[in-house]
Scaffold this active site. Structure first.
Site, mmCIF file in Angstrom:
data_model
loop_
_atom_site.group_PDB
_atom_site.id
_atom_site.type_symbol
_atom_site.label_atom_id
_atom_site.label_comp_id
_atom_site.label_asym_id
_atom_site.label_seq_id
_atom_site.Cartn_x
_atom_site.Cartn_y
_atom_site.Cartn_z
ATOM 1 N N ASP A 293 23.719 26.258 -34.590
ATOM 2 C CA ASP A 293 24.850 25.946 -33.734
ATOM 3 C C ASP A 293 26.131 26.252 -34.518
ATOM 4 O OD1 ASP A 293 26.427 25.144 -31.633
ATOM 5 O OD2 ASP A 293 25.282 23.349 -31.181
HETATM 6 C C1 BGC Z 1 27.710 24.056 -28.839
HETATM 7 C C2 BGC Z 1 26.657 25.022 -28.371
HETATM 8 C C3 BGC Z 1 27.279 26.350 -28.064
HETATM 9 C C4 BGC Z 1 28.003 26.839 -29.284
HETATM 10 C C5 BGC Z 1 28.617 28.205 -29.124
HETATM 11 C C6 BGC Z 1 28.605 24.635 -29.907
HETATM 12 O O1 BGC Z 1 29.708 23.826 -30.136
HETATM 13 O O2 BGC Z 1 27.067 22.899 -29.322
HETATM 14 O O3 BGC Z 1 26.023 24.500 -27.245
HETATM 15 O O4 BGC Z 1 26.294 27.251 -27.654
HETATM 16 O O5 BGC Z 1 29.033 25.924 -29.586
HETATM 17 O O6 BGC Z 1 29.709 28.193 -28.300
#
Ligand code: BGC
Length: 737
Positions: A293
């Site tokens: 993530d």
């Molecule tokens: C979120 C994810 C997301 C990623 C990319 C993160 O803050 O937890 O769900 O896919 O950002 O944008």
């Protein structure tokens, strides 16, 4: 460029050969092509594949600027040099093609994965996932996945970070909006359907993109409903409740998995070998790529305090099974040192590169790195997607209460009140990262007008602030019925939107009071991205429709249900508690030594100040007709248990009922949930008609995780064939030894 130069290197050679060969042959020798490519790669190029960047400082620069701007030049040079395996953020079709061409011009000609959070929309905005889950309709999820995929390609994305596969038991947690609800069985049907829609039967057909099952795992179980917070979880709970949707996603061929931000039993998911390697690869057989993530590898050091930035963090994450690092640069900066010191083996790096290249081959990116957007757009039926969005909004709305005021009778004078009733943005909801500029977007006001309702709108109040009492009274005085928009603004749900109050803001209770005093029937339409505590609304309003954030065509879809143009269809996939203090509240809670059922016992598990039953339980949802259940029975048939019931439509309208089968293991090795959903069927029944509904449940579905393995136990079970998780007459059956 340099075809001759490229001709000498394996990746480009493969590219040329492949273009002339049928796809099946190309797929068959993907492993050989990966091996050949790997043999040509420098260590820097390998490490480059493991990095997903947003390309800062030039991420916002559109295609033409990329070639002009100095930072753009630098960025493109890096892309050409193979410094990144993937980019995050949509860059428009021209940007996409420029970036892919640039990547293919590189020494080895390796295309980029370009991913973005196109979660419930790319061009057409669909309802938020939690809303969509209330359709209980996997096929709807698949169709929406297909629409998002092809639209995403026109925006320059070949990868989306969805479906969120987190079981979400806690209404305080803002990300409950993004997921499939609280039930593992239902989620395990919806999630793979979305994967199939996004990825298609042939992921390389130029109309599909890579999906990402996230956030692996247990994210929704965070302590106190707080985002990113620690999770402690027993193995049985992990496997019985949280793992099934991920297993289903892997079985459906999901290309990528994103580990979650939080720590799981003390070890961040990003460096949790038990989760990432033993279970995901070993048990589930996942062969795609794992992506961290956002900056999560960094956060192992800067937040969790279990690694040092650089080599240490890189070694811990990569060795655990994290293939690609999103945004932060520990792999980039630290992997060489980790290799030099022997903490990371080159085979581990190669393996991660392999996983990434496999996805790129699988989606045909080597063969077709660019997209002819104009041609693709001509093949997309945007009006059909909009119609699908309207259908989805209709199917997602859940009728929670109705004393007969709905459907709105033709000719009634309707007063529509509340600021969100005329806001496109509020219809769309959280995680709205698409480009809807050329697509019609509606509001509830527009929807009611389109359906021919005689409607007068005045905003009168904000959901969480000022109200104009006089305007409210005047609106009610002048109408036969008031449709009032309640709930939460879209910005209260989504990532890092945890709350300690799921009760209505005080202003909404005041509005309700005023409307009641005005003496007109009140139809409450509730918007938002989480279950809310609505006991007052349930008591006071004449009808309550949970509309969620219903998407760009949501105004139409919700109006269709209010007017009866569409029959109410949705059933809750989350409990609606009485108060925040109950959270997390799930229907499938464990039994206790002093169970709460039958209700009323003084020394039973309950709260003193609220009823133990939810205001609206999981599975709940009314229609414009009524159904009677009779003759519930169960019998064994080979490997299945067959649950049957005669369902009669006792009203005067046709409608669809979702017949649900709940089961409890009565004498188990460990304590089991009071009920678990094990099967369901939707059936359309005409007025006066009776249909016999049969639901087959494989006996193998009745087991659970105990003492290190999945076990189906012989002995007594209880079952309910019911319209919701608190209903139904009790049946018993036995499974033989
Ligand atoms: C979120 C994810 C997301 C990623 C990319 C993160 O803050 O937890 O769900 O896919 O950002 O944008």
């Amino acid at each position: 460029m340099e075809m001759s130069r490229k001709g000498f290197v394996c990746g480009a050679a493969a590219l040329i050969i492949c273009a002339a060969r049928p796809l099946v042959a190309a797929v068959a020798d993907v492993d050989a092509r990966i091996d050949a490519l790997l043999a040509q790669m420098t260590l820097e190029e390998k490490i480059g594949q493991l990095w997903q960047t947003n390309g800062k400082p030039s991420q916002a620069i559109e295609a033409e600027d990329l070639s002009k701007d100095r930072s753009g030049d630098r960025f493109l040079a890096d892309v050409r040099a193979g410094r990144y395996g993937s980019l995050i953020g949509r860059r428009g079709a021209d940007g996409y093609n420029l970036l892919q061409r640039t990547a293919m011009e590189g020494r080895l000609g390796i295309p980029l994965l370009i991913g973005h959070d196109l979660i419930h929309s790319a061009r057409t905005c669909f309802p938020i996932p939690l809303a969509l889950s209330c359709s209980w309709e996997p096929e709807l999820w698949r169709r929406i996945g297909e629409a998002i995929a092809v639209e995403a390609l026109t925006l320059g994305c070949n990868w989306t970070f969805t479906p969120m596969s987190d079981i979400s038991p806690d209404a305080r947690w803002g990300r409950i909006a993004e997921g499939p609800g609280q039930d593992p069985y239902l989620a395990s049907l919806l999630v793979p359907a979305m994967v199939k829609g996004l990825q298609g039967d042939d992921p390389a057909d130029g109309r599909h993109i890579a999906a990402c099952a996230k956030h692996y795992i247990g994210y929704g179980a965070s302590t106190g409903g707080l985002d990113y917070y620690a999770v402690e979880m027993a193995d049985g709970t992990l496997r019985d409740v949280y793992l099934p949707p991920f297993r289903a996603a892997v079985d459906a061929g999901v290309a990528t998995v994103m580990p979650a931000f939080h720590s799981f039993n003390g070890v961040p998911c990003s460096m949790n070998r038990y989760l990432l390697t033993d279970i995901l690869r070993g048990e589930l057989g996942f062969d795609g790529l794992t992506i961290s993530d956002y900056q999560a590898v960094d956060e192992m050091a800067t937040g969790h305090g279990v690694a040092e930035r650089g080599a240490d963090a890189a070694a811990k994450a990569l060795n655990a099974g994290m293939d690609m690092e999103m945004i932060s640069d520990n792999y980039e900066k630290g992997l060489k040192a980790a290799l030099a010191s022997g903490r990371v083996k080159i085979e581990t790096v190669d393996n991660a590169v392999r996983n990434i290249l496999r996805v790129k081959f699988r989606f045909g990116l080597f063969d077709h790195p660019t997209v002819d957007v104009a041609a693709l757009e001509r093949t997309i039926d945007f009006p059909a997607h909009l119609a699908l969005s309207r259908e989805a909004a209709r199917k997602s709305a859940v009728l929670l209460k109705n004393d007969g005021v709905l459907p709105l009778r033709p000719g009634l004078k309707v007063a529509l009140v509340g600021d969100v009733a005329d806001s496109v943005r509020e219809m769309r909801g959280c995680w709205e990262h698409g480009d809807m500029s050329n697509i019609t977007n509606t509001t509830l006001l527009a929807g009611l007008r389109a359906d021919g309702v005689d409607v007068t709108y005045s905003s009168c109040y904000k959901l969480d602030g000022a109200r104009n009492e006089a305007a409210l009274r005047a609106a009610a005085a002048d109408a036969d019925v008031v449709v009032a928009a309640f709930g939460e603004y879209w910005g209260r749900s989504g990532e890092n939107r945890s709350v300690t109050r799921i009760e209505f803001a005080p202003v909404q209770l005041k509005v309700l009071e005023t409307l009641k005093r005005a003496g007109r029937p009140v139809v409450a339409v509730v918007f938002g991205g989480r279950p809310l505590a609505l006991p007052e609304l349930d008591r006071e309003a004449n009808a309550v429709l949970m509309a969620w954030n219903p998407g760009g065509a949501g105004g139409w879809g919700v109006a269709d249900v209010l007017t009866g143009l569409a029959e109410p269809y949705g059933r809750l996939t989350v409990d609606f508690p009485n108060a925040t203090g109950e959270c997390p509240k799930v229907y499938n809670r464990m039994t206790t030594g002093r169970p709460s059922e039958p209700a009323g016992a003084r020394w039973s598990t309950h709260y003193m100040d609220i009823p133990f039953t939810s205001v609206y339980p999981f599975g709940w949802g009314l229609t414009y007709t009524t159904f009677d259940y009779a003759g519930e029975r169960v019998h064994a048939d080979g490997d299945d248990m067959v649950f049957s019931v005669d369902v009669k439509n006792t009203g005067d309208r046709a409608g669809s009922e979702v017949v649900q089968v709940y089961v409890r293991d009565v004498v188990a090795a460990t304590v089991r949930p009071r009920r678990e959903l094990k099967g369901y069927a939707r059936v359309w029944i005409e007025p006066g008609e009776t249909k016999t509904v049969q639901i087959r449940v494989p006996k193998a579905r009745l087991g659970y995780w105990v003492d290190g393995s999945y076990r189906v136990e012989a002995g007594e079970f209880k079952a309910w064939i019911a319209p919701h998780s608190d209903g139904g007459r009790e049946l018993t059956f036995r499974l033989a030894e």
